[in-house]
Design a protein around this motif. Structure first.
Motif, PDB file in Angstrom:
ATOM      1  N   LEU A 166       0.808  -1.216   0.000  1.00 29.32           N
ATOM      2  CA  LEU A 166       0.000   0.000   0.000  1.00 29.32           C
ATOM      3  C   LEU A 166       0.843   1.268   0.000  1.00 29.32           C
ATOM      4  CD1 LEU A 166      -2.909  -1.061   2.392  1.00 29.32           C
ATOM      5  CD2 LEU A 166      -2.833  -1.093  -0.106  1.00 29.32           C
ATOM      6  N   ASP A 168       2.246   2.043  -2.562  1.00 30.84           N
ATOM      7  CA  ASP A 168       1.706   2.500  -3.842  1.00 30.84           C
ATOM      8  C   ASP A 168       2.716   3.312  -4.666  1.00 30.84           C
ATOM      9  OD1 ASP A 168      -0.519   2.392  -5.558  1.00 30.84           O
ATOM     10  OD2 ASP A 168      -1.144   4.418  -4.998  1.00 30.84           O
ATOM     11  N   LYS A 204      -4.701  -1.532  -9.631  1.00 31.06           N
ATOM     12  CA  LYS A 204      -5.631  -0.669  -8.908  1.00 31.06           C
ATOM     13  C   LYS A 204      -6.217  -1.500  -7.775  1.00 31.06           C
ATOM     14  CE  LYS A 204      -6.801   2.391 -12.762  1.00 31.06           C
ATOM     15  NZ  LYS A 204      -6.403   3.688 -12.182  1.00 31.06           N
ATOM     16  N   ARG A 205      -6.256  -0.907  -6.588  1.00 29.40           N
ATOM     17  CA  ARG A 205      -6.733  -1.623  -5.414  1.00 29.40           C
ATOM     18  C   ARG A 205      -7.795  -0.786  -4.707  1.00 29.40           C
ATOM     19  NH1 ARG A 205      -0.573  -3.213  -3.642  1.00 29.40           N
ATOM     20  NH2 ARG A 205      -0.393  -5.087  -4.913  1.00 29.40           N
ATOM     21  N   ASP A 273      -7.861  -6.416  -5.628  1.00 28.28           N
ATOM     22  CA  ASP A 273      -6.660  -6.101  -6.401  1.00 28.28           C
ATOM     23  C   ASP A 273      -6.937  -6.400  -7.873  1.00 28.28           C
ATOM     24  OD1 ASP A 273      -3.453  -5.892  -6.476  1.00 28.28           O
ATOM     25  OD2 ASP A 273      -4.051  -7.617  -7.678  1.00 28.28           O
ATOM     26  N   GLY A 318      -4.795   1.857  -3.852  1.00 37.10           N
ATOM     27  CA  GLY A 318      -3.605   1.593  -4.658  1.00 37.10           C
ATOM     28  C   GLY A 318      -3.836   1.937  -6.107  1.00 37.10           C
ATOM     29  N   ASP A 319      -2.853   2.612  -6.710  1.00 34.00           N
ATOM     30  CA  ASP A 319      -2.973   2.995  -8.120  1.00 34.00           C
ATOM     31  C   ASP A 319      -1.578   3.031  -8.726  1.00 34.00           C
ATOM     32  OD1 ASP A 319      -3.712   3.883 -10.583  1.00 34.00           O
ATOM     33  OD2 ASP A 319      -4.441   5.846  -9.936  1.00 34.00           O
ATOM     34  N   ARG A 320      -1.188   1.921  -9.333  1.00 34.63           N
ATOM     35  CA  ARG A 320       0.120   1.812  -9.975  1.00 34.63           C
ATOM     36  C   ARG A 320      -0.095   1.724 -11.481  1.00 34.63           C
ATOM     37  NH1 ARG A 320       4.231  -1.522  -6.350  1.00 34.63           N
ATOM     38  NH2 ARG A 320       3.449  -1.022  -4.277  1.00 34.63           N
TER      39      ARG A 320
END
Length: 419
Positions: A166, A168, A204-205, A273, A318-320
């Motif tokens: 997290l 991130d 993206k979480r 996730d 989360g946004d990777r």
């Protein structure tokens, strides 16, 4: 499939590495890295034994900053989120290349991180991920100093925070938000010298919370249940069809809620996730999943004819971003050629999530490379690192750095300047 891609290496890149590999000062740096292997392992242990859970990296960051200063790295600073970076200046007018590892580990505060040795292995949570990366950054800086190697381009040397879970990628996100002058990026993780990560798997979480009035399971039967709504949502999500290529995945990894077996819950939670190697597919999946979750709340309310009883809150945790670059790009060619000249067959890895995600997404050349040695049990209490022949990993990274940034009076940088 991982390792299925190949890179076409140009004549210019081949000639550059023929020159570098036969240069006396480069060979001196290689000899130093081999001789420094035991010291590097001890430094790796020292760093690992400083706890650094994600969001709590400050103590390890201070130690790492002090080590950079002792190595003569200039302008060492800690930014607003805890990243530690300085600069080793080149001869001028070359590209700016980042070399870094991450400070944080997945382990919570209070984890026993004291290292123990068993045979050739060193056991400690975080010893490989990313203790190896941090120690690699430092031994490479020492080798540059010992062999008196000056690059043409500037080397931006340091460590990031928030790479794990997290966190991130908040460290590397901040690095690129604060700077627009970075031309290339290398992150170091545990791994062998032959492997090159050049694709970024995005993720993206979401934390999903269903809420309702609750009640007694018998006396208030007919009251919509947040847990039942969550069950509907999970069932809907699990039936989604996603593409195999580009690889796209979903998983409900955590669930919770309820008070007792005879209580209609007031809340139910889940953490979801979603991942893809394609940003477009990732965003499409995100839209579908969030729609299904809202539909699940509505379906539970309809079941009991209680409109609005169940509500749902969605918190993105989360946004990777995903990203890709050509296997024939200059940075991939350079990393592959550095391995080839040392006798390794380059393996271009499939997409994964590392600090390199951010620059790749921004169309800035980036690779994640292995610091060498053997490792296992990453993200577990039985994580280990074996330093046998680990110098080969940092030798390959050093050679990649010299190829990209150029060696004064010997080779021009292979990494283009963006501006």
């Amino acid at each position: 499939m991982p390792g299925s891609q190949k890179t076409a290496i140009s004549e210019q890149v081949t000639e550059t590495f023929d020159t570098l590999n036969n240069h006396d000062d480069v060979r001196r740096a290689f000899d130093f890295l081999k001789a420094d292997n035991d010291h590097t392992t001890e430094e790796q242990i020292e760093l690992t034994e400083v706890e650094a859970p994600t969001f709590e990296e400050a103590e390890k960051g201070k130690l790492f900053a002090r080590k950079l200063v002792e190595l003569g790295i200039e302008e060492v600073k800690t930014d607003e989120v805890g990243n530690v970076f300085g600069v080793r200046r080149g001869s001028g007018n070359g590209p700016k290349l980042v070399i870094c590892a991450h400070l944080d580990t997945v382990f919570p505060r209070g984890t026993h991180v004291k290292a123990r040795r068993e045979g050739s292995r060193v056991y400690a949570p975080g010893i490989s991920d990313d203790g190896r990366g941090l120690a690699s950054v430092l031994t490479i800086a020492r080798a540059l100093n010992e062999a008196k190697l000056q690059t043409v381009g500037d080397l931006i040397i340091g460590a990031t925070v928030g790479e794990e879970g997290l966190g991130d990628l908040r460290g590397v996100k901040t690095l690129f938000a604060n700077r627009s002058d970075i031309d290339g990026f290398i992150s170091i993780e545990p791994g062998t010298p032959d492997r090159i990560t050049y694709l970024g798997a995005g993720s993206k979480r979401y934390k999903v919370t269903f809420q309702g009035p609750g009640g007694h399971s018998f006396g208030n039967f007919g009251t919509p249940s947040p847990i039942h709504a969550l069950g509907r949502a999970i069932a809907k999500v699990s039936d989604l069809e996603v593409p195999r290529d580009p690889k796209t995945t979903f998983n409900v990894g955590l669930i919770g809620g309820g008070t007792s077996v005879n209580t209609i819950a007031e809340t139910a939670e889940a953490v979801i996730d979603m991942r893809s190697t394609s940003q477009a597919e990732l965003e499409s999946l995100e839209t579908k999943v969030l729609t299904l979750i809202r539909e699940a709340a509505e379906a539970e309310n309809r079941r009991w004819r209680k409109e609005g009883a169940i509500t749902v809150a969605l918190e993105r945790v989360g946004d990777r971003p995903a990203g890709s670059q050509s296997p024939d790009s200059e940075i991939v060619q350079t990393a592959a050629a550095a391995g080839l000249v040392m006798g390794f067959r380059p393996i271009l890895e499939g997409a994964s999530s590392t600090d390199s995600n951010i620059p790749i997404h921004l169309s800035i050349p980036a690779v994640t490379l292995g610091g060498g040695g053997d490792f296992g049990g990453a993200h577990t209490l039985n994580e280990y690192y074996d330093p046998t022949d680990a110098h080969l990993g940092v030798q390959k990274i050093l050679l990649t750095i010299l190829g990209l940034a150029g060696l004064k009076d010997m080779t021009e940088p292979l990494l283009p300047k963006r501006v």
